[in-house]
Design a protein around this motif. Structure first.
Motif, short mmCIF file in Angstrom:
data_model
loop_
_atom_site.label_atom_id
_atom_site.label_comp_id
_atom_site.label_asym_id
_atom_site.label_seq_id
_atom_site.Cartn_x
_atom_site.Cartn_y
_atom_site.Cartn_z
N PRO A 176 1.09 -1.35 0.03
CA PRO A 176 -0.03 0.15 -0.21
C PRO A 176 0.94 1.30 -0.19
O PRO A 176 0.57 2.08 -0.49
CB PRO A 176 -0.74 -0.20 1.19
N GLN A 177 1.95 1.31 0.78
CA GLN A 177 2.91 2.39 0.69
C GLN A 177 3.43 2.69 -0.77
O GLN A 177 3.46 3.75 -1.10
CB GLN A 177 4.16 2.40 1.91
N GLU A 178 3.87 1.77 -1.36
CA GLU A 178 4.32 1.99 -2.73
C GLU A 178 3.42 2.47 -3.64
O GLU A 178 3.67 3.45 -4.54
CB GLU A 178 4.99 0.62 -3.10
N ILE A 179 2.26 1.83 -3.34
CA ILE A 179 1.04 2.36 -4.42
C ILE A 179 0.61 4.08 -4.30
O ILE A 179 0.54 4.63 -5.05
CB ILE A 179 -0.33 1.37 -4.26
N MET A 184 2.54 6.19 -2.79
CA MET A 184 3.63 7.09 -3.27
C MET A 184 3.86 7.15 -4.64
O MET A 184 4.16 8.28 -5.36
CB MET A 184 5.03 6.42 -2.75
N ALA A 185 3.50 6.07 -5.62
CA ALA A 185 3.56 5.96 -6.83
C ALA A 185 2.26 6.71 -7.52
O ALA A 185 2.55 7.57 -8.30
CB ALA A 185 3.24 4.63 -7.55
N GLU A 186 1.20 6.94 -6.84
CA GLU A 186 0.14 7.81 -7.20
C GLU A 186 0.32 9.07 -7.18
O GLU A 186 -0.01 10.09 -7.80
CB GLU A 186 -1.23 7.16 -6.32
N THR A 187 1.06 9.48 -5.78
CA THR A 187 1.45 10.74 -5.62
C THR A 187 2.45 11.31 -6.80
O THR A 187 2.34 12.49 -7.31
CB THR A 187 2.21 11.17 -4.38
N LEU A 188 3.29 10.40 -7.22
CA LEU A 188 4.41 10.93 -8.07
C LEU A 188 3.68 11.11 -9.40
O LEU A 188 3.97 11.80 -10.09
CB LEU A 188 5.36 9.55 -8.52
N VAL A 189 2.50 10.17 -9.82
CA VAL A 189 1.92 10.30 -11.05
C VAL A 189 1.17 11.54 -11.21
O VAL A 189 1.13 12.44 -12.11
CB VAL A 189 0.89 9.13 -11.19
N GLU A 190 0.50 12.09 -9.87
CA GLU A 190 -0.13 13.30 -9.82
C GLU A 190 0.70 14.21 -9.93
O GLU A 190 0.26 15.45 -10.59
CB GLU A 190 -0.78 13.53 -8.35
N SER A 191 2.11 14.33 -9.40
CA SER A 191 2.77 15.63 -9.57
C SER A 191 3.36 15.50 -10.92
O SER A 191 3.73 16.82 -11.56
CB SER A 191 4.13 15.46 -8.87
N MET A 192 3.22 14.69 -11.88
CA MET A 192 3.73 14.79 -13.26
C MET A 192 2.65 14.85 -14.27
O MET A 192 2.70 14.95 -15.51
CB MET A 192 4.57 13.47 -13.57
N SER A 193 1.35 15.15 -13.59
CA SER A 193 0.33 14.99 -14.54
C SER A 193 -0.09 16.25 -15.46
O SER A 193 0.35 17.27 -14.66
CB SER A 193 -1.13 14.37 -13.91
#
Length: 300
Positions: free
Chosen positions: A185-188, A190-199
């Motif tokens: 869950p932590q990886e997912i 953080m990955a979602e946060t990274l995607v949001e920052s690059m969207s």
């Protein structure tokens, strides 16, 4: 731009005359093959393996060889007799939701121009497709080959995109994915946060074929030098790679920090999900001063 096909769209009992144009083009820089020793152009000759003579393209036929080794030769006249070769109609088979067509099936793209003095039927079909937000599945025959195709609207214009047949898409299964575990869950998160920052919204004009730009620059420099050779360039430093990173969370964290430092757009959700940095207490400085004052008095 020259049309490559003329015919009509069969939409029920409605007939829509159209011209077909290739919608895309290749801008890659082309090269000739030359002899490295003297720069002479390399030519290819079509030579018959039986008589050893060169054969003109007009004298070449097509041969099919069965799995059992049986050979059959077909001429241009044989292909012309096939009913599909004379087909100049694009029949509409059905209308489907656009999101049901897997992008992996898309192949070539063509523009359709109305080929009539009164293009009312063309405009009507385009307006209808745009209003219902559906894609028309059609049959399209070009160069003696019938394809399944998707017809849709782009900027008020009908566009035809040929589709691969289902058996032309390879089925694949990777054992490495079967052995991979489920992300934590932590990886997912953080990955979602990274995607949001690059969207951001897609704008193709933001991207450039850097390879072709640099290649053209190298060629221009070589032409300017006049010696026919590319100038020597220093080797680029090897970029750091995270290929051997064991801790995925650490790699995600570094990616988040890099995206923030690079000025990437950060969404409100991304800001909220990032941990806040602890602020120093206001009382820390006065305590330090009092301790220093006591030590000064004792020393005195």
């Amino acid at each position: 731009m020259r049309s490559i096909w003329k015919g009509s769209i069969a939409f029920g009992l409605v007939n829509v005359p159209v011209k077909v144009y290739t919608a895309t083009e290749d801008h890659d820089i082309k090269f000739h093959q030359v002899h490295a020793a003297d720069g002479g152009r390399i030519k290819y000759d079509r030579v018959c393996t039986i008589c050893g003579k060169s054969v003109a393209f007009a004298d070449i036929d097509k041969q099919y060889e069965s799995p059992e080794g049986e050979k059959v030769v077909l001429t241009d006249d044989d292909f012309a007799k096939l009913p599909v070769a004379e087909k100049h109609e694009i029949p509409v088979l059905q209308f489907v939701p656009s999101d049901q067509i897997d992008p992996i099936l898309y192949d070539k793209t063509y523009y359709l121009e109305p080929d009539s003095n009164t293009p009312k039927a063309y405009v009507l079909l385009a307006a209808t497709l745009e209003r219902i937000d559906r894609t028309a599945l059609v049959h399209f025959t070009l160069r003696q080959k019938t394809r399944l195709a998707a017809m849709r609207v782009r900027e008020g214009m009908l566009v035809l995109q040929t589709l691969l047949w289902p058996d032309e898409v390879r089925a694949v299964s990777f054992e490495s994915l079967e052995e991979a575990g489920t992300p934590r869950p932590q990886e997912i998160k953080m990955a979602e946060t990274l995607v949001e920052s690059m969207s951001d919204d897609f704008d193709p004009d933001q991207y450039t074929d850097e390879y072709q730009v640099e290649l053209q620059r190298l060629l221009d420099e070589a032409v300017a030098r006049g010696d026919g050779k590319a100038p020597e360039r220093p080797e680029a430093a090897a970029a750091e790679s995270d290929a051997e990173v064991v801790d995925l969370v650490a790699a995600l964290q570094r990616s988040l920090e890099a995206s923030g430092a690079g000025g990437a757009k950060e969404s409100t959700k991304a800001r909220k999900s990032q941990p806040r940095k602890s602020q120093p207490r206001k009382t820390a400085e006065p305590k330090t001063r009092k301790t220093a004052q006591k030590r000064t008095r004792k020393g005195a």
